[in-house]
Motif scaffolding. Structure first.
Motif, PDB file in Angstrom:
ATOM      1  N   VAL A   3       3.885  -0.733  -2.361  1.00 59.04           N
ATOM      2  CA  VAL A   3       3.443  -1.880  -3.151  1.00 59.04           C
ATOM      3  C   VAL A   3       3.639  -1.617  -4.635  1.00 59.04           C
ATOM      4  O   VAL A   3       4.188  -2.443  -5.362  1.00 59.04           O
ATOM      5  N   LEU A  21       0.488   2.006  -0.091  1.00 56.87           N
ATOM      6  CA  LEU A  21       0.191   1.718  -1.486  1.00 56.87           C
ATOM      7  C   LEU A  21       1.405   2.051  -2.349  1.00 56.87           C
ATOM      8  O   LEU A  21       1.761   1.327  -3.279  1.00 56.87           O
ATOM      9  N   VAL A  61      -8.714  -3.974   0.674  1.00 58.62           N
ATOM     10  CA  VAL A  61      -7.332  -3.729   0.260  1.00 58.62           C
ATOM     11  C   VAL A  61      -6.614  -2.876   1.290  1.00 58.62           C
ATOM     12  O   VAL A  61      -5.470  -3.144   1.671  1.00 58.62           O
ATOM     13  N   ASN A 113      -0.008  -8.632  -5.064  1.00 58.73           N
ATOM     14  CA  ASN A 113       1.237  -8.369  -4.367  1.00 58.73           C
ATOM     15  C   ASN A 113       1.202  -8.948  -2.954  1.00 58.73           C
ATOM     16  O   ASN A 113       2.139  -9.605  -2.505  1.00 58.73           O
ATOM     17  N   VAL A 114       0.068  -8.718  -2.274  1.00 58.92           N
ATOM     18  CA  VAL A 114      -0.059  -9.202  -0.894  1.00 58.92           C
ATOM     19  C   VAL A 114      -0.006 -10.729  -0.856  1.00 58.92           C
ATOM     20  O   VAL A 114       0.699 -11.332  -0.038  1.00 58.92           O
ATOM     21  N   ARG A 134       2.395  -1.557   5.206  1.00 56.28           N
ATOM     22  CA  ARG A 134       3.009  -0.973   4.015  1.00 56.28           C
ATOM     23  C   ARG A 134       2.044   0.003   3.362  1.00 56.28           C
ATOM     24  O   ARG A 134       0.843  -0.095   3.521  1.00 56.28           O
ATOM     25  N   ASP A 163      -6.549  -4.866  -7.658  1.00 54.85           N
ATOM     26  CA  ASP A 163      -6.033  -6.104  -8.218  1.00 54.85           C
ATOM     27  C   ASP A 163      -4.534  -6.245  -7.992  1.00 54.85           C
ATOM     28  O   ASP A 163      -4.042  -7.268  -7.510  1.00 54.85           O
ATOM     29  N   VAL A 164      -3.836  -5.199  -8.341  1.00 49.31           N
ATOM     30  CA  VAL A 164      -2.374  -5.203  -8.222  1.00 49.31           C
ATOM     31  C   VAL A 164      -1.972  -5.419  -6.771  1.00 49.31           C
ATOM     32  O   VAL A 164      -1.092  -6.224  -6.455  1.00 49.31           O
ATOM     33  N   VAL A 165      -2.658  -4.699  -5.884  1.00 47.89           N
ATOM     34  CA  VAL A 165      -2.303  -4.806  -4.462  1.00 47.89           C
ATOM     35  C   VAL A 165      -2.566  -6.209  -3.945  1.00 47.89           C
ATOM     36  O   VAL A 165      -1.736  -6.811  -3.264  1.00 47.89           O
ATOM     37  N   TRP A 166      -3.736  -6.774  -4.307  1.00 51.29           N
ATOM     38  CA  TRP A 166      -4.073  -8.117  -3.850  1.00 51.29           C
ATOM     39  C   TRP A 166      -3.013  -9.127  -4.270  1.00 51.29           C
ATOM     40  O   TRP A 166      -2.537  -9.921  -3.474  1.00 51.29           O
ATOM     41  N   GLU A 200      -0.014  -5.256   6.934  1.00 55.91           N
ATOM     42  CA  GLU A 200       1.403  -5.470   6.649  1.00 55.91           C
ATOM     43  C   GLU A 200       2.236  -4.233   6.957  1.00 55.91           C
ATOM     44  O   GLU A 200       3.464  -4.261   6.818  1.00 55.91           O
ATOM     45  N   GLU A 246       6.034  -3.493  -7.261  1.00 55.61           N
ATOM     46  CA  GLU A 246       5.518  -4.150  -8.459  1.00 55.61           C
ATOM     47  C   GLU A 246       6.231  -3.659  -9.724  1.00 55.61           C
ATOM     48  O   GLU A 246       6.635  -4.451 -10.571  1.00 55.61           O
TER      49      GLU A 246
END
Lengths: 539, 288
Positions: B66, B63, B52, A522-523, B61, A517-520, B59, B70
């Motif tokens: 990212v 994990l 994912v 972010n992307v 990148r 979820d977090v990665v999506w 990209e 975040e």
């Protein structure tokens, strides 16, 4: 490669050396009165504190069985993922060789016959006496003896491998003393353990070669002189030195395996030439007898009459096993990484005991059988005359005496080598502050020190005095062992609680989807930023 | 007091709890002036859903990038830009034992833990940390008041009480907050079913408690006053909590275990229930 030849823990190494020299000098200078002094002390211990030994050693057996069947049985020495360093067969071979092998060769024939001729109850030389004899011998060499070793070994192994403490005696006091074990108290405990181990080994080596010499003299024309014995010590020490240099994996392990092979050969030899059917039948009967009367025999304290039998035998044995337990226990711990508590207890308590029972039935049992059926008491007379030659007197009854006796001598010598080298490894470890593998030069030093002490005492006299002194350490160690049991249980309890907490798995799926979820997000955010600002470059 | 509380760890689990913890520590920072804040996230998985993984690969990148981004975004939202003292650590230890080794060897004065994340089971990490780590664990509930003006340290004069008092003293001096010790005297009535008049027993218990308090005071100077109250017919944690609410306390400091030091459990019931049940007061569990 490290250039260090010696890696010693000074507060243990030097006091130990000093005390060893002191003890030997005093013993040599004072001479006979020393033996008398220790003898009186030993008699006092067996006489007055015998009952404490009897009850405590029983408690150790119960404690070991309790651990194996409790929830702590699943705890593994060295942590959840540890794997056994040695195969199970090699492990057994080493347990056996270090702990008891040599004693079984000397007493395997002699002890049952001793009890048969002069039993604690009733008349000697009868069928009843024969049964009782096997019963008592089994007790002295069975569960109780191994429980002592198991307790010490398990404690040491647990605190060394699971708690990351050094592999020395002091570590088992960690739950009680905390970091104080690194202070002087710990040093004192370790010095004590070194002394008990070195003197225990050196005196056994010294008395042992006297017996090997007797065996050689019995078979050949060579006279059993001090120089023959010193020569034997030199030989045994040399092989032991080679073995400790090679390390556990190549030295002790290989020798132990050969010990067991040769011992098995001797056993098979006896089975073939001896009273085969009797051996099988009596093994079963003796075990049954032992198991059914274990409570009675093991709690008998000679309370209503006092002939001093128990002090000479049972209490003597308990003190003996206990004084050897720092050494044997440490060695067993050293080779037991990766075993679970349950595996360990069954491995150390049950299997060696049953093998011992078979051995005793084949050796001592057969001797009694032959004596009972001969109608005379010539054989038993000859056996109890000198336990050193007992094995050879016994082998003399069968065909191919020479072959049997040569195998016997080789076996005695090689068991000595394994006791000596495993003992050296243990002392190395203690005097190096608990490291598993001390530098080679240091191992050579201790292996030779042992031989030298034995030789000096042999020439100068005082072997018996110091051996007696070693046995008297059984009493203080008895209390140390009690503390050990308490520590061990406390440690296992904590380990188990931690294991349980670690077991709870967090739901991995939930976590993964959260992560995704977090990665999506972010992307997507990035993509939007890119759209709104086309000049922005991403790598 | 020799040293201050400087280095703080914050265990982020990527849930909404993170924001709450950040807000809380930000407010506390104005009071305590910490030197370093490490935001730790334990990355437990190596395998991501294929979609994912591809998106990340496209990209170029990782994990790690990212997640750092975040978390940094959240930090900036709270602390503003230029946070040289805030580090984001994405840890990839294989087991929780290794993670705890890392945390304990890093010498944090405190670690902040959220009581509950919004996905199921994220509380398990906190529960393991509080049991196995040696670093003091601060549990921050959702309704926590983000300032420390009054500290309450319940003690029972057991092994953990001394470190509890020491740490509370440090906290109260650094934050210029009041500190009160509390000892709950528990009269186990089930042991005395036939005694009607418990006055004498109560007096005796109180006298003993006061004696032990004097011993503690001898060992640690500056030990503040200790209030003694009698426990009611309820769990001590409830008594403590009600007292704390009544007194307007905004931080409870407690030892991981009490005098019933039974090794079968790694955390005592009072500490455990305080963490689990309380809704508005942060609880700091002292582990050594």
């Amino acid at each position: 490669m490290s250039k260090k030849y010696f890696d010693i823990h000074k507060p243990v190494f030097w006091p130990a050396i000093g005390l060893i020299v002191l003890f030997i000098s005093v013993t040599l200078i004072v001479g006979d009165p020393m033996e008398e002094f220790f003898g009186v002390f030993k008699d006092w211990i067996t006489d007055k504190t015998g009952w404490i030994f009897i009850i405590t050693v029983n408690a150790f057996v119960i404690f070991c069985i309790y651990l194996a069947f409790s929830k702590y049985g699943s705890i593994r020495l060295g942590g959840k993922d540890a794997e056994p360093e040695f195969t199970t067969a090699a492990w057994f071979a080493m347990l056996f060789s270090a702990g008891m092998g040599i004693g079984l060769l000397f007493w395997g024939v002699a002890e049952p016959v001793f009890h048969y001729r002069s039993p604690p109850f009733g008349e000697g030389g009868t069928v009843q006496a024969a049964e009782k004899a096997m019963n008592y011998t089994f007790m002295h060499w069975g569960f109780h003896a191994w429980a002592i070793y198991a307790l010490v070994a398990l404690s040491l192994g647990f605190f060394a491998f699971n708690k990351g403490l050094p592999l020395t005696i002091r570590s088992v006091f960690y739950p009680i003393l905390g970091d104080k074990i690194y202070g002087w108290i710990g040093d004192v405990i370790d010095v004590f353990a070194v002394l008990a181990t070195l003197f225990g080994l050196a005196t056994s080596l010294g008395l042992g070669v006297k017996q090997v010499g007797a065996g050689i003299a019995f078979l050949t024309d060579i006279e059993n002189t001090v120089w023959l014995q010193v020569g034997l010590i030199a030989g045994i020490t040399l092989i032991a030195t080679l073995s400790v240099v090679a390390g556990v994996e190549k030295g002790v392990k290989v020798l132990s395996e050969w010990n067991i092979r040769i011992a098995a050969t001797l056993l098979v030899f006896i089975l073939i030439v001896g009273p085969t059917i009797f051996i099988f039948r009596s093994t079963i009967q003796n075990i049954g007898n032992y198991l059914s009367s274990i409570v009675e025999v093991a709690t008998w304290t000679e309370a209503y009459r006092d002939k001093g039998w128990q002090g000479d035998w049972t209490v003597f044995y308990w003190a003996w096993w206990i004084s050897w337990s720092p050494f044997v226990g440490m060695f067993i711990a050293r080779v037991s990484k990766g075993r679970t508590v349950r595996e360990f207890v069954t491995g150390v308590l049950l299997i060696p005991s049953f093998l011992t029972f078979f051995w005793l039935s084949a050796m001592g049992g057969s001797a009694i059988f032959l004596d009972l059926h001969s109608g005379t008491s010539v054989l038993s007379d000859n056996i109890i005359q000198d336990e050193a030659t007992a094995l050879f007197v016994f082998l003399n009854e069968f065909p191919f005496t020479t072959i049997g006796s040569i195998v016997g001598i080789i076996l005695i010598a090689s068991f000595f080598v394994t006791s000596s080298d495993s003992g050296s490894l243990v002392i190395d470890s203690i005097t190096a502050g608990g490291k598993l593998d001390a530098p080679v030069a240091q191992r050579i030093f201790w292996a030779n020190a042992e031989g030298a002490v034995a030789a000096v005492l042999l020439i100068g006299g005082g072997l018996t005095a110091l051996q007696t002194a070693t046995i008297t350490t059984g009493l203080p160690f008895l209390f140390i062992l009690l503390v050990m049991a308490y520590s061990l249980r406390k440690g296992l309890q904590q380990e188990y609680a931690q294991q349980e907490v670690l077991k709870q798995e967090k739901s991995r799926k939930d976590y993964e989807s959260k992560l995704a979820d977090v990665v999506w997000k972010n992307v997507q955010k990035r993509n939007q930023e890119k759209k709104s600002d086309p000049s922005d470059k991403t790598k | 007091m020799e040293n201050k509380l400087d280095r703080i760890a914050l265990l982020a689990d990527l849930s909404s709890m993170d924001e709450l913890l950040l807000k809380y520590i930000k407010k506390l920072d104005t009071q305590f002036e910490f030197k370093q804040l490490d935001i730790i996230h334990w990355l437990e998985v190596e395998d991501l859903p294929a979609g994912v993984r591809e998106a990340l690969a496209a990209e170029g990148r990782s994990l790690n990038d990212v997640l750092t981004e975040e978390l940094m975004e959240q930090v900036e939202a709270q602390f503003g830009p230029n946070n040289a003292n805030v580090n984001i650590l994405i840890r990839t230890e294989k087991s929780i034992t290794d993670l705890i080794k890392f945390i304990d060897s890093s010498g944090y004065d405190l670690m902040l833990l959220g009581k509950k994340g919004y996905y199921e089971g994220s509380g398990i990490l906190s529960s393991k940390l509080v049991r196995l780590s040696k670093t003091p664990c601060l549990f921050v509930p959702e309704m926590a008041r983000p300032s420390v003006a009054a500290i309450l340290a319940p003690i029972d004069f057991s092994k953990f009480s001394e470190p509890v008092v020491k740490l509370s003293l440090k906290l109260s001096q650094q934050a210029e907050a009041s500190l009160e010790l509390l000892h709950v005297i528990k009269l186990s009535m089930q042991f005395f079913p036939y005694i009607k008049d418990t006055k004498d027993i109560k007096q005796e218990l109180k006298r003993k408690a006061e004696e032990r308090y004097r011993q503690l005071k001898k060992k640690l100077d500056k030990t503040p006053e200790c209030t003694m109250i009698f426990g009611k017919d309820e769990h001590i944690s409830k008594t403590i909590y009600d007292y704390a609410i009544g007194e307007g306390v905004d931080l409870i400091v407690i030892g991981r275990k009490g005098s019933h030091n039974d090794s079968d459990f790694l955390i005592g019931s009072v500490a455990e229930r305080l963490i689990a049940n309380d809704k508005s007061i942060p609880v700091l569990v002292v582990n050594q």
